[in-house]
Scaffold this motif. Sequence first.
Motif, PDB file in Angstrom:
ATOM      1  N   VAL A  56      67.433  34.865 -53.298  1.00 17.65           N
ATOM      2  CA  VAL A  56      67.116  36.207 -52.811  1.00 17.65           C
ATOM      3  C   VAL A  56      65.601  36.376 -52.718  1.00 17.65           C
ATOM      4  N   ASP A  57      64.878  35.867 -53.718  1.00 23.35           N
ATOM      5  CA  ASP A  57      63.414  35.934 -53.679  1.00 23.35           C
ATOM      6  C   ASP A  57      62.854  35.120 -52.516  1.00 23.35           C
ATOM      7  N   GLN A  58      63.456  33.961 -52.229  1.00 22.78           N
ATOM      8  CA  GLN A  58      63.019  33.140 -51.103  1.00 22.78           C
ATOM      9  C   GLN A  58      63.239  33.865 -49.774  1.00 22.78           C
ATOM     10  N   VAL A  59      64.383  34.515 -49.637  1.00 23.50           N
ATOM     11  CA  VAL A  59      64.669  35.287 -48.422  1.00 23.50           C
ATOM     12  C   VAL A  59      63.666  36.429 -48.290  1.00 23.50           C
ATOM     13  N   MET A  60      63.314  37.058 -49.402  1.00 22.13           N
ATOM     14  CA  MET A  60      62.327  38.141 -49.391  1.00 22.13           C
ATOM     15  C   MET A  60      60.960  37.615 -48.937  1.00 22.13           C
ATOM     16  N   ASP A  61      60.577  36.435 -49.414  1.00 24.02           N
ATOM     17  CA  ASP A  61      59.305  35.827 -48.995  1.00 24.02           C
ATOM     18  C   ASP A  61      59.285  35.563 -47.494  1.00 24.02           C
ATOM     19  N   ILE A  62      60.378  35.024 -46.977  1.00 24.33           N
ATOM     20  CA  ILE A  62      60.467  34.747 -45.538  1.00 24.33           C
ATOM     21  C   ILE A  62      60.360  36.052 -44.760  1.00 24.33           C
ATOM     22  N   LEU A  63      61.068  37.083 -45.227  1.00 25.61           N
ATOM     23  CA  LEU A  63      61.055  38.386 -44.545  1.00 25.61           C
ATOM     24  C   LEU A  63      59.653  38.988 -44.522  1.00 25.61           C
ATOM     25  N   THR A  64      58.952  38.942 -45.651  1.00 29.71           N
ATOM     26  CA  THR A  64      57.601  39.523 -45.675  1.00 29.71           C
ATOM     27  C   THR A  64      56.651  38.752 -44.772  1.00 29.71           C
ATOM     28  N   GLN A  65      56.808  37.442 -44.681  1.00 35.19           N
ATOM     29  CA  GLN A  65      55.972  36.655 -43.764  1.00 35.19           C
ATOM     30  C   GLN A  65      56.228  37.062 -42.325  1.00 35.19           C
ATOM     31  N   LYS A  66      57.496  37.202 -41.956  1.00 36.40           N
ATOM     32  CA  LYS A  66      57.845  37.565 -40.576  1.00 36.40           C
ATOM     33  C   LYS A  66      57.354  38.978 -40.253  1.00 36.40           C
ATOM     34  N   MET A  67      57.452  39.883 -41.222  1.00 35.87           N
ATOM     35  CA  MET A  67      56.984  41.255 -41.000  1.00 35.87           C
ATOM     36  C   MET A  67      55.472  41.279 -40.815  1.00 35.87           C
ATOM     37  N   ALA A  68      54.758  40.522 -41.629  1.00 31.57           N
ATOM     38  CA  ALA A  68      53.302  40.491 -41.531  1.00 31.57           C
ATOM     39  C   ALA A  68      52.863  39.914 -40.184  1.00 31.57           C
ATOM     40  N   LYS A  69      53.552  38.886 -39.704  1.00 27.40           N
ATOM     41  CA  LYS A  69      53.222  38.309 -38.403  1.00 27.40           C
ATOM     42  C   LYS A  69      53.457  39.301 -37.267  1.00 27.40           C
ATOM     43  N   ARG A  70      54.409  40.206 -37.446  1.00 26.19           N
ATOM     44  CA  ARG A  70      54.732  41.183 -36.412  1.00 26.19           C
ATOM     45  C   ARG A  70      53.934  42.481 -36.569  1.00 26.19           C
ATOM     46  N   GLY A  71      53.002  42.508 -37.501  1.00 26.98           N
ATOM     47  CA  GLY A  71      52.122  43.662 -37.644  1.00 26.98           C
ATOM     48  C   GLY A  71      52.701  44.812 -38.438  1.00 26.98           C
ATOM     49  N   ILE A  72      53.723  44.554 -39.229  1.00 30.66           N
ATOM     50  CA  ILE A  72      54.307  45.596 -40.080  1.00 30.66           C
ATOM     51  C   ILE A  72      53.703  45.464 -41.464  1.00 30.66           C
ATOM     52  N   ASP A  73      53.181  46.555 -41.999  1.00 31.27           N
ATOM     53  CA  ASP A  73      52.582  46.536 -43.326  1.00 31.27           C
ATOM     54  C   ASP A  73      53.693  46.397 -44.371  1.00 31.27           C
ATOM     55  N   VAL A  74      53.631  45.342 -45.187  1.00 39.39           N
ATOM     56  CA  VAL A  74      54.697  45.068 -46.146  1.00 39.39           C
ATOM     57  C   VAL A  74      54.666  46.010 -47.347  1.00 39.39           C
ATOM     58  N   SER A  75      53.639  46.833 -47.465  1.00 40.86           N
ATOM     59  CA  SER A  75      53.614  47.790 -48.573  1.00 40.86           C
ATOM     60  C   SER A  75      54.586  48.945 -48.330  1.00 40.86           C
ATOM     61  N   CYS A  76      55.234  48.982 -47.169  1.00 39.41           N
ATOM     62  CA  CYS A  76      56.244  50.008 -46.907  1.00 39.41           C
ATOM     63  C   CYS A  76      57.583  49.625 -47.531  1.00 39.41           C
ATOM     64  N   LEU A  77      57.690  48.403 -48.047  1.00 40.21           N
ATOM     65  CA  LEU A  77      58.934  47.944 -48.662  1.00 40.21           C
ATOM     66  C   LEU A  77      59.019  48.414 -50.106  1.00 40.21           C
ATOM     67  N   GLU A  78      60.174  48.952 -50.455  1.00 38.63           N
ATOM     68  CA  GLU A  78      60.425  49.364 -51.837  1.00 38.63           C
ATOM     69  C   GLU A  78      61.642  48.590 -52.320  1.00 38.63           C
TER      70      GLU A  78
END
Length: 160
Positions: A56-78
């Motif tokens: 689950v942590d690995q999937v979260m890491d992949i998701l945050t990388q993809k979000m950052a590449k697409r210009g979404i600020d990852v601090s919006c994740l709770e």
Amino acid sequence: MPSFDVVSEVDMQELRNAVGQTRREVENRYDFKGSAANVEQSEAELTLFGDSEFQVDQVMDILTQKMAKRGIDVSCLESGKLEEGGGKARRTVTIRQGIDQDMGKKIIRLVKDSKLKVQASIQGEKVRITGKKRDDLQDVIALLRKAELDLPLQYDNFRD
């Protein structure tokens, strides 16, 4: 009179794209073959699945990388609590959007304490900043960018 809005929004189309990219990468990665690792999205809530907390942590890491590449600020994740049971693990992640009343009051307090000649008011999930000079408004934007607020802010609707 010049004004602008301070908002906290996430582009949902870009989020959907990031989730889709994450899903494809998880399907193709060798270390996830034959596992229950996946991401699901329902409106402003993401659910991460895996066989263990590590996955689950690995999937979260992949998701945050993809979000950052697409210009979404990852601090919006709770991130929510991890739920484990039956050899499976699951975590719910909420996408924070909008400025709540407490954060709005904090932003207004910052602006008023700066002694700039501008007015700030809460309007729903936005904070509207109004002033006579464009330079004062730009100073407010610089002030808010420097401030350590744990919410990603955007500056919208700038009018002269």
